[in-house]
Design a protein around this motif. Structure first.
Motif, PDB file in Angstrom:
ATOM      1  N   UNK A 164     -18.743 -10.834 -33.198  1.00  0.00           N
ATOM      2  CA  UNK A 164     -19.179 -10.941 -31.811  1.00  0.00           C
ATOM      3  C   UNK A 164     -18.954 -12.335 -31.222  1.00  0.00           C
ATOM      4  N   UNK A 165     -18.573 -13.296 -32.060  1.00  0.00           N
ATOM      5  CA  UNK A 165     -18.305 -14.653 -31.593  1.00  0.00           C
ATOM      6  C   UNK A 165     -16.830 -14.968 -31.832  1.00  0.00           C
ATOM      7  N   UNK A 166     -15.962 -14.061 -31.421  1.00  0.00           N
ATOM      8  CA  UNK A 166     -14.572 -14.127 -31.850  1.00  0.00           C
ATOM      9  C   UNK A 166     -13.529 -14.500 -30.821  1.00  0.00           C
ATOM     10  N   UNK A 167     -13.932 -14.979 -29.626  1.00  0.00           N
ATOM     11  CA  UNK A 167     -12.916 -15.328 -28.628  1.00  0.00           C
ATOM     12  C   UNK A 167     -11.949 -16.384 -29.162  1.00  0.00           C
ATOM     13  N   UNK A 168     -12.485 -17.377 -29.869  1.00  0.00           N
ATOM     14  CA  UNK A 168     -11.649 -18.456 -30.387  1.00  0.00           C
ATOM     15  C   UNK A 168     -10.603 -17.975 -31.359  1.00  0.00           C
TER      16      UNK A 168
ATOM     17  N   UNK B 206     -20.746 -10.224 -17.816  1.00  0.00           N
ATOM     18  CA  UNK B 206     -22.091  -9.782 -18.203  1.00  0.00           C
ATOM     19  C   UNK B 206     -22.788 -10.701 -19.206  1.00  0.00           C
ATOM     20  N   UNK B 207     -22.045 -11.259 -20.156  1.00  0.00           N
ATOM     21  CA  UNK B 207     -22.642 -12.125 -21.165  1.00  0.00           C
ATOM     22  C   UNK B 207     -21.678 -12.337 -22.309  1.00  0.00           C
ATOM     23  N   UNK B 208     -21.840 -13.431 -23.037  1.00  0.00           N
ATOM     24  CA  UNK B 208     -20.973 -13.733 -24.181  1.00  0.00           C
ATOM     25  C   UNK B 208     -21.776 -14.405 -25.283  1.00  0.00           C
ATOM     26  N   UNK B 209     -21.186 -14.457 -26.470  1.00  0.00           N
ATOM     27  CA  UNK B 209     -21.690 -15.251 -27.579  1.00  0.00           C
ATOM     28  C   UNK B 209     -20.644 -16.357 -27.828  1.00  0.00           C
ATOM     29  N   UNK B 210     -20.856 -17.555 -27.318  1.00  0.00           N
ATOM     30  CA  UNK B 210     -19.821 -18.601 -27.398  1.00  0.00           C
ATOM     31  C   UNK B 210     -19.658 -19.175 -28.803  1.00  0.00           C
ATOM     32  N   UNK B 211     -18.459 -19.678 -29.074  1.00  0.00           N
ATOM     33  CA  UNK B 211     -18.176 -20.292 -30.381  1.00  0.00           C
ATOM     34  C   UNK B 211     -18.006 -21.799 -30.245  1.00  0.00           C
TER      35      UNK B 211
ATOM     36  N   UNK C  42     -14.319 -21.202 -23.465  1.00  0.00           N
ATOM     37  CA  UNK C  42     -15.722 -20.833 -23.613  1.00  0.00           C
ATOM     38  C   UNK C  42     -16.591 -21.471 -22.531  1.00  0.00           C
ATOM     39  N   UNK C  43     -16.270 -22.709 -22.189  1.00  0.00           N
ATOM     40  CA  UNK C  43     -17.021 -23.365 -21.106  1.00  0.00           C
ATOM     41  C   UNK C  43     -16.848 -22.607 -19.794  1.00  0.00           C
ATOM     42  N   UNK C  44     -15.617 -22.189 -19.518  1.00  0.00           N
ATOM     43  CA  UNK C  44     -15.355 -21.446 -18.291  1.00  0.00           C
ATOM     44  C   UNK C  44     -16.038 -20.080 -18.330  1.00  0.00           C
TER      45      UNK C  44
ATOM     46  N   UNK D 178     -22.986 -24.342 -34.408  1.00  0.00           N
ATOM     47  CA  UNK D 178     -22.893 -23.793 -33.058  1.00  0.00           C
ATOM     48  C   UNK D 178     -23.636 -24.702 -32.097  1.00  0.00           C
ATOM     49  N   UNK D 179     -22.912 -25.300 -31.160  1.00  0.00           N
ATOM     50  CA  UNK D 179     -23.513 -26.257 -30.242  1.00  0.00           C
ATOM     51  C   UNK D 179     -24.324 -25.593 -29.123  1.00  0.00           C
ATOM     52  N   UNK D 180     -23.908 -24.392 -28.721  1.00  0.00           N
ATOM     53  CA  UNK D 180     -24.590 -23.709 -27.619  1.00  0.00           C
ATOM     54  C   UNK D 180     -25.618 -22.715 -28.155  1.00  0.00           C
ATOM     55  N   UNK D 181     -26.324 -22.073 -27.243  1.00  0.00           N
ATOM     56  CA  UNK D 181     -27.304 -21.060 -27.640  1.00  0.00           C
ATOM     57  C   UNK D 181     -26.639 -19.824 -28.197  1.00  0.00           C
ATOM     58  N   UNK D 182     -27.449 -18.921 -28.716  1.00  0.00           N
ATOM     59  CA  UNK D 182     -26.929 -17.709 -29.355  1.00  0.00           C
ATOM     60  C   UNK D 182     -26.075 -16.897 -28.381  1.00  0.00           C
TER      61      UNK D 182
END
Length: 255
Positions: free
Chosen positions: A78-82, A49-54, A36-38, A251-255
């Motif tokens: 939408x926050x499902x990469x993890x 383009x953009x993501x919703x990080x977890x 997610x950081x990368x 959630x530590x990061x923004x939306x």
């Protein structure tokens, strides 16, 4: 409506995954965090383009990923990469998908909001809030009709609990007693709205109203996530019907 497990499904139940080692859980959590950081770095450079990080919610993904079998079905949000990484999706192909490249898991057609990976039981993610649940209930119904002991799971955030699609899904899952696990990642905010400002009553009371066993658990501790998920999954595999798990996280990061 769930059918009794067949001999083949009983064999698969006996082959449940061994309890994960602490170091393996750590590696999964660390993989998700670094991924997610990368991805955020690549958003800022214009390559994604953009993501919703977890970031902050990794323990939930790692915990449920350690319990589910590869042949189980999951619908993420939408926050499902993890969740995809925890289930075994190749990080390089997922990152390529976020960048909309041909080498991505969906050949660049799913992007960050709608990726899927059938090889690890990830049947997709939904960009609209709460709408993965009805698809997961349909999958659970099909699994029960087939006489397997496979389960389906829908993962959603606290903002989804006020959506009609989710409430209708709870109703059908309870009526049909399908092998379905509802997982709410309560990260305390729907975009920027605090959960207490947008949700009357409690989250688990919504599931309890349909007669579905529901509980709230610490979503920052992967061992707690594993224990709660394993109990719900075992019950579903045995024909006991759906369950609802609320994991309190942040959630530590923004939306």
């Amino acid at each position: 409506m769930a059918s009794a497990p067949t001999a083949a499904s009983s064999d698969s139940a006996a082959a449940e995954q061994a309890a994960p080692r602490p170091e393996d859980l750590y590696r999964t959590i660390r993989l998700i965090r670094r991924f997610e950081e990368r991805a955020i770095e690549l958003v800022r450079s214009g390559d994604i383009p953009g993501i919703h990080p977890c970031i902050g919610q990794e323990a939930v993904a790692a915990g449920i990923g350690a319990v589910l079998r590869r042949d189980d079905i999951m619908m993420a949000n939408h926050r499902g990469h993890g969740h995809m990484l925890a289930r075994g999706t190749d990080p390089g192909r997922l990152l390529a998908e976020l960048a909309l490249r041909e080498t991505g898991v969906d050949r660049g057609r799913g992007g960050s909001l709608h990726p899927s990976d059938f090889s690890v039981g990830m049947y997709g993610a939904t960009g609209t809030v709460g709408h993965g649940a009805p698809m997961a209930v349909g999958a659970a119904w099909a699994l029960a009709r087939a006489g397997t002991d496979r389960v389906a799971m829908s993962v959603f955030g606290d903002g989804a609990v006020n959506q009609g699609a989710l409430l209708e899904s709870l109703n059908l899952a309870a009526l049909w007693r399908v092998p379905m696990i509802f997982v709410c990642e309560n990260n305390r905010y729907a975009t920027t709205l605090p959960v207490q400002a947008g949700t009357a009553g409690t989250i688990i009371a919504r599931a309890a109203a349909f007669g579905i066993p529901a509980g709230t658990h610490d979503g920052m501790d992967p061992d707690v996530v594993i224990e709660a998920t394993a109990e719900a999954v075992a019950r579903a595999r045995a024909g006991g019907g759906p369950a609802f798990l609320e994991f309190s996280t942040y959630r530590f990061e923004g939306h």
